[in-house]
Enzyme design. Sequence first.
Site, PDB file in Angstrom:
ATOM      1  N   THR B  74     -52.224 -66.133 -43.176  1.00  0.00           N
ATOM      2  CA  THR B  74     -53.217 -66.038 -43.664  1.00  0.00           C
ATOM      3  C   THR B  74     -54.061 -67.358 -43.573  1.00  0.00           C
ATOM      4  OG1 THR B  74     -52.844 -64.285 -45.408  1.00  0.00           O
ATOM      5  CG2 THR B  74     -54.613 -65.802 -45.977  1.00  0.00           C
ATOM      6  N   ASN B 141     -50.287 -53.842 -37.961  1.00  0.00           N
ATOM      7  CA  ASN B 141     -49.393 -53.626 -38.929  1.00  0.00           C
ATOM      8  C   ASN B 141     -48.889 -52.371 -39.647  1.00  0.00           C
ATOM      9  OD1 ASN B 141     -51.595 -53.832 -40.736  1.00  0.00           O
ATOM     10  ND2 ASN B 141     -50.511 -54.997 -42.413  1.00  0.00           N
ATOM     11  N   GLN B 180     -47.474 -59.735 -36.372  1.00  0.00           N
ATOM     12  CA  GLN B 180     -46.432 -58.427 -36.378  1.00  0.00           C
ATOM     13  C   GLN B 180     -45.784 -58.018 -35.028  1.00  0.00           C
ATOM     14  OE1 GLN B 180     -45.272 -56.189 -38.647  1.00  0.00           O
ATOM     15  NE2 GLN B 180     -46.540 -57.018 -40.202  1.00  0.00           N
ATOM     16  N   ALA B 201     -43.496 -67.059 -39.770  1.00  0.00           N
ATOM     17  CA  ALA B 201     -41.878 -66.975 -39.878  1.00  0.00           C
ATOM     18  C   ALA B 201     -41.519 -66.128 -40.550  1.00  0.00           C
ATOM     19  CB  ALA B 201     -41.547 -68.440 -40.348  1.00  0.00           C
ATOM     20  N   THR B 238     -48.429 -83.484 -47.207  1.00  0.00           N
ATOM     21  CA  THR B 238     -46.861 -83.492 -46.544  1.00  0.00           C
ATOM     22  C   THR B 238     -46.355 -82.607 -45.598  1.00  0.00           C
ATOM     23  OG1 THR B 238     -46.660 -85.153 -48.331  1.00  0.00           O
ATOM     24  CG2 THR B 238     -44.780 -84.420 -47.124  1.00  0.00           C
ATOM     25  N   CYS B 326     -49.864 -55.419 -48.401  1.00  0.00           N
ATOM     26  CA  CYS B 326     -50.978 -56.101 -49.365  1.00  0.00           C
ATOM     27  C   CYS B 326     -51.990 -55.269 -50.009  1.00  0.00           C
ATOM     28  CB  CYS B 326     -51.877 -56.869 -48.148  1.00  0.00           C
ATOM     29  SG  CYS B 326     -50.885 -58.226 -47.285  1.00  0.00           S
TER      30      CYS B 326
END
Lengths: 384, 384
Positions: B74, B141, B180, B201, B238, B326
């Site tokens: 996203t 998806n 996907q 990932a 970071t 979602c």
Amino acid sequence: MKITSIYLDHAAATPLDERVLSAMQPFFTEFFYNPSSPYAPAIEVRRAYEAAKQVLAKQIGAKSDELIMTAGATESINLAFGNIKGHVVTANIEHHAVLEAAKLRAHTLISSDARGYVTADSVRAALRPDTELVSIALANNELGTIQPLRDIATVIKQEREDRLAHNNTTPLYFHSDASQGVGQLDINVARLGLDMLTINAAKIYGPKQMGLLWAASHVKLSAQIVGGGQERGLRSGTENVAGTIGFARALELATEHRVYEADRLRDLRDSLQERLTAAFPEAIVSGHPKHRLAGHLHISFPNIDGERLLFSLENRGVLVATGSACAANKGTRSHVLTAIGLPEKVADGSIRLSLGHLSTKENIAQAGQIMIEEVRREYDRVSR
Amino acid sequence: MKITSIYLDHAAATPLDERVLSAMQPFFTEFFYNPSSPYAPAIEVRRAYEAAKQVLAKQIGAKSDELIMTAGATESINLAFGNIKGHVVTANIEHHAVLEAAKLRAHTLISSDARGYVTADSVRAALRPDTELVSIALANNELGTIQPLRDIATVIKQEREDRLAHNNTTPLYFHSDASQGVGQLDINVARLGLDMLTINAAKIYGPKQMGLLWAASHVKLSAQIVGGGQERGLRSGTENVAGTIGFARALELATEHRVYEADRLRDLRDSLQERLTAAFPEAIVSGHPKHRLAGHLHISFPNIDGERLLFSLENRGVLVATGSACAANKGTRSHVLTAIGLPEKVADGSIRLSLGHLSTKENIAQAGQIMIEEVRREYDRVSR
């Protein structure tokens, strides 16, 4: 043989606490479900996520639906600034994330005093009728100076009342980046008088890449990342379940041991400071003498090269910082040291020591001895 | 007694591979240093981080300095869209992240065909002289339909040449969200003809909250998150060292086993599909019959209630999705099923099965049997 190092850079990064890792572990491989899925194991994951948010909220004295989970303090700060169209007031010693977000808007940078302290009066003087946001860190990451947030909150409250009396409907929010204060200071948002608070997990032995923005319910935010509508539509993307659970455990542990740990670190830091300033009367300790994070020691040895010192200390197994880690590898002088008016020859001989969980009476005594030897060697070298 | 569940929702979430966790583990507690710190152990962390980025880059046929690490697909999609001021072309079956980002700009939504397929001709027809971005997912998806990205890339190349001939200097970028497709399809960016690629990932047994945007060096991006200037100033904060290392390991494993795993899943999926359609001739399989992800099976049983079916399957230990995770817990009908024109009575009886690492010949056979029994029971119920 590998030299066991003495880590004095807890302000840059902290190791993940084993107890935090244990809390996260089940959510990596076993309870891996998407919290938006409808079946029972996923609903359990959703519940664990919501429970972790409640733990986080409780620690800061807020409601869990006022939290937006993010990927760290920088994202939280960007979200806090995201909806601000008007003028912003912040300080010239703030973290780059705040300074860069401020630069995108009309802004006033308050000058801190020589101790890195931002007074409530200086905030009052910088306010304009169109100021929408005041953003002052709870504690400075280089100097450790703790800011008088409650006093600043009082100034902001007065300004709001003035605006009400003058029919000025411009909202005014008070945000604080408390990344550096968590675990040593009270971060109850009501007591601090805040509208928004940024904290992250990486500085408190929690997971990296995990932060939150707390925003009181009256604050209008705008989404920086749009999509599936997670986090009340303010931060889309599948929730970071393991990270949030780790964050909650880390904050819980930090709060639990806060007073004890702050006392312990203050004793260690003070003994180190006394030893170094006794050995080098010309050394300059920066930051507020009283309002300073317990584990922080920013010390300058005039005329020596702080970077050389850093590497000679590293050769002896002592890991310290020259300045903020974000600026460290850019070869530029710290904007904070420039802001507090430290002369170049002093600023360039600075190191930042930040104590934490890995600090013990023994390794701090040992580090003190090594530092005295190495600083002396540097002084011998430059005086030859 | 806990029922051992058969997980058929790999498109929503995947468990972290133990090998990936092992790769990440040292960076939690031992090599926890801030990669921007100047001392050797931190430089080692920086090197490990850069090496992981190189592994990621190699898997997609790119250079590592063209990658921007993010907190997930996203965020990557938002970054890809961030600098786009002109018109956007995308499809009505895209993920919410793409649709929401498109909605913030002038945009055209291409209608996919009934198989969820977006033809190159439909992209050509939607292009305008001010179109700056075409964003089409590698695979849908919900349906698993694989899009003809190379053909679309050819159309875009022609459009660029036309613009050159007509002195139209508006840049035109081609972005694909491949969340996907990774692990089942080739994602070499040159072969796909892309300018930008989003992958994450979490869908390939890697860490959650970890994504990347690849952008070719000619693409002009603008930072969505400002601050310390990490990731070439395009994504401050970071760096997520452990996450990036885990992502690299996950993508390496996915690439290594891609062909074998796709064949294995296709066999399992096809056997399941045959069994279900044989038992229920009225069942409708959606998605492209040929260009479809190997592990995906979207099947509708007209006139029965998909949600009821989901829960009765769950009671028997079979975990499936009704639609995209979602949208799943919002109680709304999937926009994808509406887009492909599935009648309500068919759409509402849909489930999505997505196979993956946890699928075996045995548990797919078992799941097939349970599904036949439960669908039959539902039909018996509604016909009473």
